[in-house]
Design a protein around this motif. Structure first.
Motif, PDB file in Angstrom:
ATOM      1  N   TYR A   1      23.435  10.584  43.478  1.00 34.25           N
ATOM      2  CA  TYR A   1      23.415  10.865  44.912  1.00 34.25           C
ATOM      3  C   TYR A   1      24.737  10.469  45.562  1.00 34.25           C
ATOM      4  CZ  TYR A   1      18.419  11.975  45.167  1.00 34.25           C
ATOM      5  OH  TYR A   1      17.198  12.574  45.036  1.00 34.25           O
TER       6      TYR A   1
ATOM      7  N   LEU B   1      22.129  18.404  46.067  1.00 33.29           N
ATOM      8  CA  LEU B   1      20.874  18.034  45.414  1.00 33.29           C
ATOM      9  C   LEU B   1      20.813  18.547  43.978  1.00 33.29           C
ATOM     10  CD1 LEU B   1      18.126  18.244  48.165  1.00 33.29           C
ATOM     11  CD2 LEU B   1      19.468  16.310  47.397  1.00 33.29           C
TER      12      LEU B   1
ATOM     13  N   SER C   1      22.517  15.793  42.205  1.00 35.44           N
ATOM     14  CA  SER C   1      21.935  14.448  42.266  1.00 35.44           C
ATOM     15  C   SER C   1      20.510  14.339  41.740  1.00 35.44           C
ATOM     16  CB  SER C   1      21.984  13.919  43.709  1.00 35.44           C
ATOM     17  OG  SER C   1      21.331  14.809  44.587  1.00 35.44           O
TER      18      SER C   1
ATOM     19  N   PHE D   1      14.548   8.096  46.741  1.00 35.07           N
ATOM     20  CA  PHE D   1      15.775   8.824  47.073  1.00 35.07           C
ATOM     21  C   PHE D   1      15.480  10.270  47.472  1.00 35.07           C
ATOM     22  CE2 PHE D   1      18.056   5.571  44.444  1.00 35.07           C
ATOM     23  CZ  PHE D   1      18.995   5.188  45.403  1.00 35.07           C
TER      24      PHE D   1
ATOM     25  N   GLY E   1      17.065  13.004  50.204  1.00 32.93           N
ATOM     26  CA  GLY E   1      17.037  14.381  49.732  1.00 32.93           C
ATOM     27  C   GLY E   1      16.417  15.333  50.745  1.00 32.93           C
TER      28      GLY E   1
END
Length: 306
Positions: free
Chosen positions: A81, A103, A106, A140, A145
């Motif tokens: 991230y 995204l 990550s 996360f 996100g």
């Protein structure tokens, strides 16, 4: 690690995934099958694998070791991230695609790819370690996100229930069984072991069938996705490993975390993209490309780094 054994495992994974992909492309496996099999695999078979990791071979972990594992899991998930957030703000991607690229870099497919790869290579203790990563993974994903997906999509409120999943509950149950040393009846051990044995085959077929709507050629033609794959599959795990070495020297833990860091992008990115009005076709192409390339990059990472 024995390279021939590793390549044999990955070849089996590729074949299973191709079976699912071809099945979906030829309409042998339809959308209803993919949705049902995905839920069944994740909620039943994967959860049984998580429970089996502490029931069949209880890991010998102290309180301090458990804290070490959770720190390593948080680093393995969180570093992607951090890296992707920096990259999309520094590089000239199209504005509407920045959250998606971030995204795709990550968010990793820890459960459908990470668990099946880790179990035969590193054993049940590695499965338990990866299961624990569900906790930072969900935190996360469903905080930062979702916030990033909302940058250009429809605004919606984040609900706490979105962070709760059956694999996460199975992880918490496995943690309680481990910490309190709860004895399990023989039938429960047998059931978890039997269900766990089917996880690899089902998860790979589901991965293939879930990507069946996307043409592999179209995915390979999308130039920006090669950068995403490079970052997700190579650069992120290479940069994460030195940081992990600062907190642990446990080879099994390092192996499990490198596998997490080197997994392809998670299908949940496309699911969230659809939910928040983003370009789901773009994310699907990225996931398809990542997943196929990971069948080469993951064994290379495991072999050369561990």
């Amino acid at each position: 690690m024995d390279m021939s054994a590793l390549l044999t495992k990955m070849t089996i994974f590729v074949v299973l995934m191709v079976i699912g992909y071809i099945g979906a492309r030829t309409k042998l496996l339809n959308d209803e099958f993919t949705k049902a099999a995905s839920k069944l695999t994740l909620n039943v078979f994967m959860s049984a694998t998580i429970l089996n990791s502490v029931i069949a071979n209880p890991p010998a972990l102290s309180g301090g070791k458990l804290a070490e594992v959770m720190l390593a899991c948080t680093i393995a998930i969180g570093f992607g991230y951090l890296l992707s957030a920096l990259l999309v703000r520094l590089l000239p991607f199209r504005k509407e695609r920045k959250p998606l690229i971030e995204l795709l870099i990550s968010v990793t497919n820890t459960m459908f790819i990470g668990v099946p790869v880790a179990e035969p290579l590193l054993g049940s203790q590695a499965v338990f370690y990866i299961a624990l990563s569900c906790i930072p993974f969900n935190v996360f994903l469903y905080t930062y996100g979702v916030w990033r997906m909302n940058q250009t999509g429809e605004k919606s409120k984040l609900h706490l229930k979105d962070m709760i999943s059956i694999p996460l509950l199975a992880t918490l149950a496995a943690l309680l069984i481990f910490v309190w040393n709860i004895p399990m009846p023989g039938v429960v051990k047998e059931l978890c072991g039997t269900l766990s044995a089917a996880t690899v085959s089902l998860s790979m077929i589901v991965i293939g069938s879930s990507l069946g709507k996307v043409s592999l050629l179209d995915a390979f033609r999308e130039k920006s996705l090669y950068f995403v794959s490079l970052m997700r599959l190579v650069i992120t795990p290479l940069l994460t490993l030195p940081v992990l070495r600062l907190v642990t020297s446990d080879p099994v833990l390092l192996g499990a975390m490198v596998i997490i860091a080197g997994c392809p992008s998670g299908i949940i990115v496309t699911v969230l993209g659809i939910q928040y009005g983003q370009d789901a076709e773009f994310t699907s192409k990225g996931i398809l490309l990542d997943t196929f390339l990971s069948m080469v990059t993951l064994p290379a990472l495991v072999y050369f780094l561990l």
